[in-house]
Design an enzyme around this catalytic site. Structure first.
Site, PDB file in Angstrom:
ATOM      1  N   HIS A 167      46.444  33.092  36.625  1.00  0.00           N
ATOM      2  CA  HIS A 167      47.098  34.318  37.130  1.00  0.00           C
ATOM      3  C   HIS A 167      48.337  33.987  37.979  1.00  0.00           C
ATOM      4  CE1 HIS A 167      43.800  37.173  36.024  1.00  0.00           C
ATOM      5  NE2 HIS A 167      43.064  36.083  36.141  1.00  0.00           N
ATOM      6  N   ASN A 218      40.199  42.730  35.781  1.00  0.00           N
ATOM      7  CA  ASN A 218      41.120  42.517  34.664  1.00  0.00           C
ATOM      8  C   ASN A 218      41.306  43.823  33.905  1.00  0.00           C
ATOM      9  OD1 ASN A 218      41.618  39.763  34.986  1.00  0.00           O
ATOM     10  ND2 ASN A 218      39.960  39.131  33.631  1.00  0.00           N
ATOM     11  N   TYR A 271      37.320  31.395  44.756  1.00  0.00           N
ATOM     12  CA  TYR A 271      38.573  31.986  45.245  1.00  0.00           C
ATOM     13  C   TYR A 271      38.984  31.417  46.597  1.00  0.00           C
ATOM     14  CZ  TYR A 271      38.552  35.003  41.228  1.00  0.00           C
ATOM     15  OH  TYR A 271      38.577  35.432  39.936  1.00  0.00           O
TER      16      TYR A 271
END
Ligand code: HDD
Length: 695
Positions: A72, A145, A359
């Site tokens: 991303h 998404n 993350y």
């Protein structure tokens, strides 16, 4: 604590630096007297090390880049707010979902997955749809998404699928594309990818705009009410402008002609006041009903068809402000699936569990240490007090000597919050079992929902998906990989496998398609079917009008008036910038010169009348190409009765679907209305000669 839609902006404003009316200074605040020459011994002499201004300027430049996101990397973002339609107290105690008057500030980043930071926007890929809600109870990140399922079921395979999709390691090609051997090798060996493959080969993977795509939380989450009753939930975002896509030839051309197509579209729409809007929806499943669904809710490669659990509208997200600074906000924002607030909880989905780790971990490197939550865009509006300390780039200066819990030296502060005081309490869950590495039996069907998706598409959508598979697999050089993928396609659908095999020049394996469990088709999977369920609109669409000297300005104005009344824009395109002389002697302002623009940047094209203008356009190759290309991409073509000659020169019949000619509709207001109605259909797939589309 009071939070409204302006709260985050007010917080960010404290860190903005305003150059207007201020002196240029060094980072230490010393005013700079000269910045064009380094300090030297004589004008032609050696440069001096003592030039602190030069050293600081150069050092800062040398260190401007941070690592791009490992996935991303390419993205665009906007600020906005979220407002619930009504209290969702029956499902969740999350405070931002209780009061229809409450507007919670949000920051939303859209992205592609595989490409690097400078790659093109319109590549075939999944789009990220990450939303950070700055709630009074802390930040809630919904990191989703535009596709409701994922390639893999367990996060331990994430490095594998991403390595396979990214450029191959020996030569670092291809950029931002899955049309290569390593990706399809992985797909051929890991059939759990197949449902997602159907989505990524469909038009969903080439959206018309970030403003016109859906978003999904993908995993099953939990909503928890104030009595600690938990229910399963899937999060959905539905764009109010409808879900629309490009065609592949157009997407490829845009990648060269305007690699920033989606970024520009989002930025310009917000600048113009056309604020993108999305409706949040919940698909709720009572815990007691989970076993009856026929799919395992912990399997992120499965959807719950909307026929089985309807999407309940919950509230609206509005994006109304562009970031002030791309790097400070869009690049430094850090989303994390683990950021949730009381009233929302996780499940044991093994993909989600891996994400709960990944993350924060990746951001430690990308944002240079553990203090990135202090970066203004990441900072919560809710107050932060804890014993975390030190590390690179610490901003907060904690007061006192008690940096541990419990303490008496600091009066026991900061103190704990009970559930009633807003403390986060994990939903109690009974868990027991053997320690092992295994997939549950209930995860093992990889074909049913791939088939459900393919069979739910309209014929043109299926055709696009087949073409995409032919393209992608056609670029694969290893025959055995193509053959293995065909073996899987044979279990999905007979048409799919035969058409793709034909394109690859391979024998089609015998089709043994599975029968989808649950509904045989689901309307919400087809963009064409969804289009029929939403009111037609041309809001924010861009229309090109091709003109030359002698154009009929009244006709142009009639169409412009109608389009603008319906929220669309008309851009006048001519050979040169400046003005053209209309047949009534007036000047018509030109928005773009033909050299700097292209049909793929517009949703429709209009050719006004005026004998001299028509005569010029029909002879001009660039103009004919513009019209033909728009036509071949199945866009609406409008022409004055007097411009039929241009259509003829472009080999377009005035009666073709989506061609609106004044010779049939009548000129003036009638033409304008019919033209707008045709644009609202988005594309006209029923054009019989559309197979002339190149590529
Ligand atoms: Fe992820 C970034 C969405 C699976 C690991 N992911 C990232 C972003 C989005 C998603 C939108 C960009 C956020 C931004 O704009 O900054 N990812 C998803 C979705 C998934 C998913 C919807 C499946 C349901 N991701 C997934 C898995 C893992 C990761 C299984 C690892 C186990 N994702 C990451 C990451 C990234 C990331 C490596 C890269 C940059 C970042 O996190 O901040 O941690």
């Amino acid at each position: 604590m009071h939070i409204d839609e302006k709260s985050k902006d007010a917080q960010l404003a404290k860190d903005r630096s305003e150059p207007t009316g201020n002196f240029l200074t060094t980072d230490q605040g010393i005013r700079v007297e000269h910045t064009d020459d380094s300090l030297k011994v004589g004008a032609r002499g050696p440069t001096l090390l003592e030039d602190f201004h030069f050293r600081e300027k150069m050092t800062r430049f040398d260190h401007e880049r941070i690592p791009e996101r490992v996935v991303h990397a390419r993205g665009s973002a906007a600020h906005g707010y979220f407002q619930p339609y009504e209290s969702q107290a029956k499902y969740t105690r999350a405070k931002f979902l209780q009061d229809p008057k409450k507007k919670t500030p949000v920051f939303v980043r859209f992205s592609t997955v595989a490409g690097s930071r400078g790659s093109a926007d319109t590549v075939r890929d999944v789009r990220g749809f990450a939303v950070k809600f700055y709630t009074e109870e802390g930040n809630f990140d919904l990191v989703g998404n535009n596709i409701p399922v994922f390639f893999i079921q367990d996060g331990i395979k994430f490095p594998d699928v991403v390595h396979a999709a990214k450029p191959e390691p020996h030569h670092e090609m291809p950029q931002a594309a899955t049309a290569h051997d390593s990706f399809w090798d992985f797909v051929s060996l890991v059939p759990e990818t197949l449902h997602m493959i159907m989505w990524t080969m469909s038009d969903r993977a080439i959206p018309r705009s970030y403003r016109m795509m859906q978003g999904f939380g993908v995993h099953t989450f939990r909503l928890v009410d104030d009595k600690n009753v938990a229910r399963f939930v899937k999060f959905h975002w539905k764009p109010l402008l409808g879900t629309h896509s490009l065609v592949w030839d157009e997407a490829q051309k845009l990648a060269g002609k305007d690699p920033d197509f989606h970024r520009r579209d989002l930025f310009e729409a917000i600048e113009q006041g056309d604020f993108p809007e999305y409706e949040l929806g919940f698909q709720i499943v009572e815990e007691a009903d989970a076993q009856k669904l026929g799919v395992d809710l912990l399997d992120a490669t499965k959807i719950i068809p909307e026929e089985v659990a309807p999407v309940i509208p919950v509230g609206k997200l509005t994006l109304d402000r562009n970031p002030t600074n791309f790097f400070a906000e869009t690049e430094q924002v850090a989303f994390c699936v683990a950021n949730i607030v009381p009233g929302i909880d996780f499940t044991d989905d093994p993909l989600m569990q891996a994400r709960l780790f990944s993350y924060l971990d990746t951001q430690l490197t990308r944002l240079g240490g553990p203090n990135f939550a202090e970066i203004p865009i990441n900072r919560p509006l809710a107050p932060v007090h804890n014993h975390q300390q030190d590390g690179f780039s610490r901003h907060t200066s904690n007061v006192g000597r008690a940096n541990y819990f419990p303490n008496s030296l600091g009066g026991g502060c900061p103190f704990l919050a009970s559930q009633q005081q807003g403390g986060f309490v994990h939903t109690p869950e009974q868990v027991s079992g053997q320690k092992l590495r295994a997939r549950p039996e209930s995860f093992k069907d990889h074909y049913s929902q791939a088939a459900l998706f393919f069979r739910s598409l309209s014929a043109p959508e299926q055709e696009h998906l087949i073409d995409a598979c032919r393209f992608e697999l056609g670029k694969v050089e290893t025959r055995a990989i193509q053959e293995r993928v065909l073996e899987h396609f044979a279990k999905i659908d007979a048409l799919l496998v035969s058409a793709v095999a034909e394109g690859l020049g391979l024998p089609a394996p015998k089709a043994t398609p599975v029968t989808p469990k649950g509904p045989p088709a689901s309307k919400a999977l087809s963009m064409e079917a969804m289009k029929l369920m939403t009111p037609p609109s041309i809001k924010t669409r861009k229309v090109a009008a091709l003109v030359a000297d002698g154009v009929d300005a009244d006709e142009l104005m009639a169409v412009r008036k109608e389009l603008e009344a319906q929220g669309a824009q008309l851009k006048v395109i001519a050979k040169r910038l400046g003005t053209v002389k209309a047949s009534n002697g007036k000047d018509v302002a030109v928005d773009k010169s033909a050299m700097t623009t292209t049909s793929v940047e517009y949703d429709a094209v209009f050719i006004p009348g005026g004998a001299a203008s028509v005569a010029t356009l029909k002879k001009d190759g660039e103009s004919r190409h513009f019209v033909q290309e728009a036509y071949l991409h199945c866009k609406t073509v409008g022409a004055s009765k007097d411009a039929d000659d241009v259509l003829k020169a472009c080999e377009i019949t005035p009666t073709a679907p989506g061609v609106v000619s004044g010779s049939i509709a009548g000129n003036g207001a009638a033409l304008a209305t019919a033209f707008a109605q045709a644009i609202a259909k988005h594309r006209h797939w029923d054009r019989k000669d559309h197979d002339r589309v190149p590529a």
